[in-house]
Write a protein that holds these residues in place. Structure first.
Motif, PDB file in Angstrom:
ATOM      1  N   ARG B   9     -68.032  55.506  63.111  1.00 53.51           N
ATOM      2  CA  ARG B   9     -69.261  55.507  62.305  1.00 53.51           C
ATOM      3  C   ARG B   9     -69.580  54.931  61.021  1.00 53.51           C
ATOM      4  O   ARG B   9     -70.675  54.823  60.853  1.00 53.51           O
ATOM      5  CB  ARG B   9     -69.248  57.471  62.020  1.00 53.51           C
ATOM      6  CG  ARG B   9     -69.204  58.327  63.053  1.00 53.51           C
ATOM      7  CD  ARG B   9     -70.459  58.325  63.907  1.00 53.51           C
ATOM      8  NE  ARG B   9     -71.677  58.258  62.997  1.00 53.51           N
ATOM      9  CZ  ARG B   9     -72.222  59.464  62.486  1.00 53.51           C
ATOM     10  NH1 ARG B   9     -71.700  60.623  62.562  1.00 53.51           N
ATOM     11  NH2 ARG B   9     -73.315  59.481  61.852  1.00 53.51           N
ATOM     12  N   TYR B  33     -78.987  51.665  75.568  1.00 49.64           N
ATOM     13  CA  TYR B  33     -79.662  50.868  74.679  1.00 49.64           C
ATOM     14  C   TYR B  33     -78.795  50.544  73.436  1.00 49.64           C
ATOM     15  O   TYR B  33     -78.099  51.845  72.858  1.00 49.64           O
ATOM     16  CB  TYR B  33     -80.895  51.241  74.255  1.00 49.64           C
ATOM     17  CG  TYR B  33     -81.581  51.535  75.569  1.00 49.64           C
ATOM     18  CD1 TYR B  33     -81.696  52.829  75.938  1.00 49.64           C
ATOM     19  CD2 TYR B  33     -82.791  50.790  76.193  1.00 49.64           C
ATOM     20  CE1 TYR B  33     -82.380  53.442  77.056  1.00 49.64           C
ATOM     21  CE2 TYR B  33     -83.465  51.261  76.940  1.00 49.64           C
ATOM     22  CZ  TYR B  33     -83.364  52.449  77.319  1.00 49.64           C
ATOM     23  OH  TYR B  33     -84.138  53.043  78.551  1.00 49.64           O
ATOM     24  N   TYR B  35     -79.650  49.764  69.522  1.00 51.16           N
ATOM     25  CA  TYR B  35     -80.800  49.141  68.820  1.00 51.16           C
ATOM     26  C   TYR B  35     -80.175  49.026  67.049  1.00 51.16           C
ATOM     27  O   TYR B  35     -79.051  49.392  66.655  1.00 51.16           O
ATOM     28  CB  TYR B  35     -81.845  50.302  68.233  1.00 51.16           C
ATOM     29  CG  TYR B  35     -82.561  50.447  69.488  1.00 51.16           C
ATOM     30  CD1 TYR B  35     -82.264  51.465  70.423  1.00 51.16           C
ATOM     31  CD2 TYR B  35     -83.995  49.858  69.757  1.00 51.16           C
ATOM     32  CE1 TYR B  35     -83.089  51.761  71.534  1.00 51.16           C
ATOM     33  CE2 TYR B  35     -84.737  50.086  70.718  1.00 51.16           C
ATOM     34  CZ  TYR B  35     -84.294  51.248  71.640  1.00 51.16           C
ATOM     35  OH  TYR B  35     -85.105  51.475  72.805  1.00 51.16           O
ATOM     36  N   GLN B  37     -81.266  49.386  63.020  1.00 55.20           N
ATOM     37  CA  GLN B  37     -82.434  49.821  62.366  1.00 55.20           C
ATOM     38  C   GLN B  37     -82.215  49.239  60.767  1.00 55.20           C
ATOM     39  O   GLN B  37     -81.243  49.447  60.192  1.00 55.20           O
ATOM     40  CB  GLN B  37     -82.220  51.357  62.007  1.00 55.20           C
ATOM     41  CG  GLN B  37     -83.623  51.934  61.289  1.00 55.20           C
ATOM     42  CD  GLN B  37     -83.593  53.600  61.303  1.00 55.20           C
ATOM     43  OE1 GLN B  37     -82.397  54.262  61.335  1.00 55.20           O
ATOM     44  NE2 GLN B  37     -84.734  54.135  61.368  1.00 55.20           N
ATOM     45  N   LEU B  43     -86.867  50.498  64.448  1.00 56.94           N
ATOM     46  CA  LEU B  43     -85.708  50.204  65.449  1.00 56.94           C
ATOM     47  C   LEU B  43     -86.065  48.831  66.186  1.00 56.94           C
ATOM     48  O   LEU B  43     -87.187  48.722  66.874  1.00 56.94           O
ATOM     49  CB  LEU B  43     -85.577  51.345  66.298  1.00 56.94           C
ATOM     50  CG  LEU B  43     -84.534  52.415  65.689  1.00 56.94           C
ATOM     51  CD1 LEU B  43     -85.301  53.154  65.061  1.00 56.94           C
ATOM     52  CD2 LEU B  43     -83.947  53.368  66.859  1.00 56.94           C
ATOM     53  N   LEU B  45     -84.651  46.767  69.362  1.00 54.98           N
ATOM     54  CA  LEU B  45     -83.780  46.494  70.464  1.00 54.98           C
ATOM     55  C   LEU B  45     -83.055  45.249  70.470  1.00 54.98           C
ATOM     56  O   LEU B  45     -83.619  43.904  70.489  1.00 54.98           O
ATOM     57  CB  LEU B  45     -84.758  46.636  71.792  1.00 54.98           C
ATOM     58  CG  LEU B  45     -84.058  46.615  73.143  1.00 54.98           C
ATOM     59  CD1 LEU B  45     -82.981  47.684  73.079  1.00 54.98           C
ATOM     60  CD2 LEU B  45     -84.719  46.607  74.209  1.00 54.98           C
ATOM     61  N   PHE B  90     -77.690  52.025  66.472  1.00 52.38           N
ATOM     62  CA  PHE B  90     -77.947  53.199  67.147  1.00 52.38           C
ATOM     63  C   PHE B  90     -77.895  52.950  68.378  1.00 52.38           C
ATOM     64  O   PHE B  90     -78.211  51.802  69.123  1.00 52.38           O
ATOM     65  CB  PHE B  90     -79.367  53.772  66.987  1.00 52.38           C
ATOM     66  CG  PHE B  90     -79.431  54.537  65.578  1.00 52.38           C
ATOM     67  CD1 PHE B  90     -80.082  53.899  64.371  1.00 52.38           C
ATOM     68  CD2 PHE B  90     -78.863  56.003  65.540  1.00 52.38           C
ATOM     69  CE1 PHE B  90     -80.060  54.573  63.271  1.00 52.38           C
ATOM     70  CE2 PHE B  90     -79.014  56.418  64.367  1.00 52.38           C
ATOM     71  CZ  PHE B  90     -79.644  56.051  63.122  1.00 52.38           C
ATOM     72  N   PHE B 103     -80.466  59.669  71.349  1.00 52.71           N
ATOM     73  CA  PHE B 103     -79.874  58.859  70.301  1.00 52.71           C
ATOM     74  C   PHE B 103     -78.598  59.318  69.884  1.00 52.71           C
ATOM     75  O   PHE B 103     -78.439  60.548  69.857  1.00 52.71           O
ATOM     76  CB  PHE B 103     -80.712  58.541  69.255  1.00 52.71           C
ATOM     77  CG  PHE B 103     -81.947  57.609  69.615  1.00 52.71           C
ATOM     78  CD1 PHE B 103     -82.799  58.022  70.229  1.00 52.71           C
ATOM     79  CD2 PHE B 103     -81.701  56.232  69.352  1.00 52.71           C
ATOM     80  CE1 PHE B 103     -84.238  56.974  70.408  1.00 52.71           C
ATOM     81  CE2 PHE B 103     -82.879  55.161  69.415  1.00 52.71           C
ATOM     82  CZ  PHE B 103     -84.085  55.741  70.088  1.00 52.71           C
ATOM     83  N   GLY B 104     -77.721  58.410  69.923  1.00 51.52           N
ATOM     84  CA  GLY B 104     -76.458  58.845  69.011  1.00 51.52           C
ATOM     85  C   GLY B 104     -76.721  59.023  67.434  1.00 51.52           C
ATOM     86  O   GLY B 104     -77.562  58.585  67.100  1.00 51.52           O
ATOM     87  N   ASP B 105     -75.762  59.230  66.655  1.00 52.18           N
ATOM     88  CA  ASP B 105     -75.854  59.243  65.365  1.00 52.18           C
ATOM     89  C   ASP B 105     -75.894  58.171  64.404  1.00 52.18           C
ATOM     90  O   ASP B 105     -75.685  58.284  63.223  1.00 52.18           O
ATOM     91  CB  ASP B 105     -74.882  60.428  64.701  1.00 52.18           C
ATOM     92  CG  ASP B 105     -74.997  62.003  65.302  1.00 52.18           C
ATOM     93  OD1 ASP B 105     -74.075  62.775  65.394  1.00 52.18           O
ATOM     94  OD2 ASP B 105     -76.328  62.048  65.589  1.00 52.18           O
TER      95      ASP B 105
END
Lengths: 115, 112
Positions: B9, B33, B35, B37, B43, B45, B90, B103-105
């Motif tokens: 994380r 995917y 991304y 940020q 975001l 890709l 992400f 989406f993940g965290d």
């Protein structure tokens, strides 16, 4: 190539007031369109989507969006904003055909809600 | 919530070191995917995958590579990290390319 523009970087509204966040897209055909919301430290959560058909789509948390082909717009609206709506909002377009998988996101609009 | 786990994380590393970020899903979705940020850029890709061993580049793929040897895992590798790759990363998944992404965290990566 597809693109998405969110003209407003930051919007402030009073709690209980109405909200409209703007999104303009560029794409050669009818795109798949999405609005996502992101709270601080979190990933994005889907609010609503448009694929085809009825141009007014309803989403979660009382949000709606209207697809206007003539204006290449997909604006997000909410009639009465709550303090918990403060977050960052992203509009996104997903390609069809050979570019399927290559989604494009706008730069986001940060919403601040005044008490 | 969709079962997406990103690891680590948080990570702090030095310029020139290799870094691998992992995305694990339990949804059996075909598309995955990566991304990044950054403030003012939304975001962007990096790479995406449409099946095991099937990947394609996104708009900011330079300096990144990916691998997907199993449906559930999608790895993002920075072969030689640079300070410009400091970002929040992400992972997202979708069942089909035109479906909404989950989406993940995120992974906060700092390269000093």
């Amino acid at each position: 190539a597809q693109s998405v523009t969110q003209p407003d970087i930051h919007i402030t509204v009073s709690e209980g007031a109405s909200l409209e966040l703007r999104c303009n897209y560029s794409y050669g055909a009818t795109p798949y369109l999405f609005w996502y919301v992101q709270s601080p430290g979190q990933g994005l959560q889907l609010l609503l989507k448009y694929f085809s058909g009825d141009t007014l789509v309803q989403g979660i948390k009382g949000f709606e969006a209207e697809f206007k082909r003539s204006q290449s717009s997909f604006n997000l609206r909410k009639p009465s904003v709550h303090w918990s709506d403060a977050a960052e909002y992203f509009c996104a377009v997903a390609a069809r055909g050979t570019n399927a998988g290559k989604s494009t996101f706008g730069d986001g609009t940060t919403l601040t809600v005044k008490p | 919530d969709a079962g997406i786990t990103q690891s680590p994380r948080h990570k702090v590393t030095e310029t020139g070191t290799p870094v691998t970020l992992r995305c694990h899903q339990t949804e059996n979705h075909r598309y995955m995917y990566w991304y990044r940020q950054d403030p003012g850029h939304g975001l962007r890709l990096i790479h995406y995958s449409y099946g095991v061993k099937d990947t394609d580049k996104g708009e900011v793929s330079d300096g990144y590579s990916v691998s997907r040897s199993k449906t559930e895992d999608f790895l993002l590798t920075l072969e030689s990290a640079t300070s410009s790759q400091t970002s929040v990363y992400f992972c997202a998944i979708s069942e089909y390319s035109n479906q909404p992404q989950h989406f993940g965290d995120g992974t906060r990566l700092s390269i000093l």
